[in-house]
Design a protein around this motif. Structure first.
Motif, PDB file in Angstrom:
ATOM      1  N   GLN A 188       0.858  -1.187   0.000  1.00 14.05           N
ATOM      2  CA  GLN A 188       0.000   0.000   0.000  1.00 14.05           C
ATOM      3  C   GLN A 188       0.889   1.230   0.000  1.00 14.05           C
ATOM      4  OE1 GLN A 188      -2.284   2.249   0.316  1.00 14.05           O
ATOM      5  NE2 GLN A 188      -4.223   1.497   1.095  1.00 14.05           N
ATOM      6  N   GLY A 194     -11.220   2.523  -2.642  1.00 13.95           N
ATOM      7  CA  GLY A 194      -9.823   2.503  -2.221  1.00 13.95           C
ATOM      8  C   GLY A 194      -9.631   3.326  -0.974  1.00 13.95           C
ATOM      9  N   PRO A 196      -7.586   5.722  -2.597  1.00 15.53           N
ATOM     10  CA  PRO A 196      -7.408   5.271  -3.974  1.00 15.53           C
ATOM     11  C   PRO A 196      -6.053   5.757  -4.481  1.00 15.53           C
ATOM     12  CG  PRO A 196      -9.392   6.597  -3.737  1.00 15.53           C
ATOM     13  CD  PRO A 196      -8.621   6.741  -2.481  1.00 15.53           C
ATOM     14  N   ARG A 197      -5.425   4.991  -5.318  1.00 15.60           N
ATOM     15  CA  ARG A 197      -4.177   5.470  -5.895  1.00 15.60           C
ATOM     16  C   ARG A 197      -4.488   6.645  -6.821  1.00 15.60           C
ATOM     17  NH1 ARG A 197      -0.051   1.711  -6.055  1.00 15.60           N
ATOM     18  NH2 ARG A 197       0.755   2.912  -7.791  1.00 15.60           N
ATOM     19  N   GLY A 237      -6.242   5.618  -9.670  1.00 13.17           N
ATOM     20  CA  GLY A 237      -7.651   5.375  -9.397  1.00 13.17           C
ATOM     21  C   GLY A 237      -8.459   6.644  -9.559  1.00 13.17           C
TER      22      GLY A 237
END
Ligand code: SF4
Lengths: 412, 160
Positions: free
Chosen positions: A166, B132, B135-136, B139
């Motif tokens: 992550q 997420g 979220p990235r 994303g």
């Protein structure tokens, strides 16, 4: 449209001066939607012209109820909540919480895990300072710094992603060690970062340190003396800018910080510029620690990264097929968790912002009785009125940046 | 077969008003510079050099709702913040869109408790949800492109 509540001035009587009630000075609302309050902070400013007479912080716009929520979860489950407190220092929060658990139940941590913890905590410190540097300069109209800082931060996030999967909310540090061993690519990734970063620090210095515009906005602004800073409870770089070399890594070393050779940078001016210089110097110290850590890590290759105390740490997957006992431990730990005694501990660590402390109280069951966080941002915010009195509104923006608040940290 | 072929040499494109307007709406959609929590850091990362959202017509984040088209709700919405979010949304001029970025804004995320609104859609209408925690940046960009698709297919009769 939303119905807005009418507030009469009388309700503000205990907060602002009489002159504001009579209409001589102006009350101005800043935030919670404001580009330079670093989140959802609301400030009520009492102004005479453009001079700040008083500034009343109104916090709680990000109150998440984390502490209460943690009481409803088992010790290990509650850890995911800790990432989301101070979201620029996720590894540090995990570390503080795990150290508190370890102190409460008396759990050992293998040396290799301790080294990994230190390296990641210092990487995170650099990452957090990068965001501070980027946003503080952005507030002072140095847009390019923001872009540069985020460029470098990506590399740190890549490393965190490499070890944990992550980018931000890693939950990689666990009670009794770390989740799993680092991958082999970790060394290269960190080494590359270490090779690249010093030149970047010099670039930042080149852009800001002698920049007259930057100096004008920061030197002599938001001055606080050493006594006042201690009295208001400032910690971390905000305190060190006033000349007090206090750091929990030195005073109460944890996870083996006593074995590392590093210094606590201080300045004596106590203004925004001094705090800026302190944090810039901390980049170098963190790099020093990481370098020593990498060396130690190489020596400890192949050593365990999690305690073998099966009452608290689940057995590795490979044991499950062969050992009945391992299976039982695994099942028990993932269905019930572990119990902690009815005692309490306080565990302070040094977060990039200052002293981050966890108060953890057990009650004999598998859930904490009470968790409380002593967070630096919350304490620093109370000093904002003192720091900004008599200055201009534009200076306030610089001061907010310089005490490096994170609203998730302060409101919890 | 008809007029397009004749006019092609002149460099003229014929299209419908609907398409032209929708296209222009997606090519310069300015989000409101407003962050709430952790997700806002990833939103900033998406704006910054590495992910560079300006490739999609978003180089400008406006700090004033009056100058923006899109509200990205990046982070957890607390009960204290919810009226402010609603107010900001009301202040955006039409046409306006909203994205719920992250689990917290979409459904409350890991915080099922007294302080957090369980999804910002209890307060404002949401066009795109992004999963997420956080979220990235990819994303977020995917969410924005999804929103563009939606806007490009909006019908004239539904225009706000
Ligand atoms: S979804 Fe996760 S990262 Fe985003 S605001 Fe909520 S807790 Fe933070």
């Amino acid at each position: 449209m939303v119905q807005l509540q009418e507030v009469t001035l009388d309700e503000l009587k205990h907060l602002v001066s009489d002159r504001a009630i009579q209409g001589e000075t102006m009350l101005l609302n800043m935030g919670p939607q404001h580009p330079s309050t670093h989140g959802v902070l609301r400030l009520m400013l009492e102004l005479e012209g453009e001079t700040i007479i008083n500034c009343v912080p109104d916090i709680g716009f990000l109150h998440t109820g984390v502490e209460k929520n943690m009481e409803a979860k088992r010790y290990e489950q509650a850890e995911v909540m800790t990432d989301r407190l101070d979201y620029l220092n996720t590894v540090g929060n995990n570390l503080a919480y795990c150290l508190a658990i370890e102190k409460l139940v008396g759990l050992d941590v293998p040396p290799r895990a301790q080294v990994i913890r230190v390296i990641l905590a210092e990487l995170q410190r650099i990452g957090s300072h990068l965001i501070w540097l980027g946003t503080q300069s952005l507030d002072l109209a140095a847009m390019s710094m923001f872009l540069y800082c985020f460029r470098e931060r990506e590399l740190i996030l890549d490393i965190l992603e490499l070890v944990s999967g992550q980018r931000m909310m890693t939950t990689y540090i666990r009670p009794g060690g770390v989740w799993r061993d680092i991958p082999e690519e970790f060394y290269d990734a960190v080494q590359q970062f270490m090779a690249m970063f010093p030149t970047r620090i010099k670039q930042y210095h080149g852009l800001l340190t002698k920049n007259p515009l930057f100096i004008d906005r920061t030197k002599g602004i938001g001055v606080i003396s050493a006594e006042d800073a201690v009295a208001w409870g400032l910690t971390g770089p905000s305190l060190r800018g006033s000349g007090v070399a206090l750091d929990n890594r030195k005073t109460q070393p944890y996870t083996g910080y006593e074995e590392y050779d590093f210094e606590i940078p201080t300045r004596t001016a106590g203004d925004v510029y001094a705090r800026y210089e302190c944090r810039m110097d901390e980049f170098w110290q963190s790099l020093r620690i990481i370098e020593q850590g990498l060396k130690k890590l190489r020596e400890l290759d192949g050593a365990p990264v999690r305690s073998s105390n099966r009452k608290f740490v689940p057995p590795p997957r490979s044991e499950l097929g062969a050992s009945m006992e391992a299976l039982i431990h695994h099942f028990k730990l993932w269905t019930e968790g572990f119990d902690a005694p009815a005692e309490y501990v306080y565990m302070p660590v040094s977060s990039p912002r200052g002293e981050l402390g966890v108060y953890l109280e057990g009650n004999g069951s598998n859930k904490p009785h009470r968790v409380h966080w002593r967070t630096p941002s919350f304490v620093h915010l109370q000093a904002l009125p003192v720091l900004s009195k008599g200055l201009l509104v534009a200076d306030l923006v610089a001061i907010i940046g310089s005490i490096d608040i994170v609203l998730g940290d302060s409101d919890r | 077969m008809g007029i397009e072929q004749k006019l092609a040499n002149l460099g003229i494109v014929t299209t419908t008003l609907e398409k032209a307007v929708n296209w222009s709406r997606t090519r310069a959609m300015w989000p409101l510079l407003s962050g709430l929590a952790c997700c806002a850091i990833e939103m900033m990362a998406a704006e910054a050099s590495h992910y560079d959202m300006s490739r999609f017509g978003m180089e400008l984040m406006r700090a004033s709702p009056r100058q923006s088209d899109l509200l990205i709700v990046a982070g957890r919405v607390t009960r204290k913040m919810a009226p402010v979010i609603r107010r900001l949304y009301d202040q955006l001029p039409d046409p306006k869109w909203a994205i719920a970025m992250g689990d917290c804004a979409s459904c409350g995320g890991v915080f099922n408790n007294y302080a957090i609104v369980q999804g910002v859609d209890e307060v404002i209408p949401v066009d795109v949800y992004i999963a997420g925690c956080p979220p990235r940046p990819e994303g977020l960009i995917h969410g924005i492109l999804t929103l563009y698709e939606k806007v490009e297919n909006e019908r004239l009769t539904k225009w706000r």
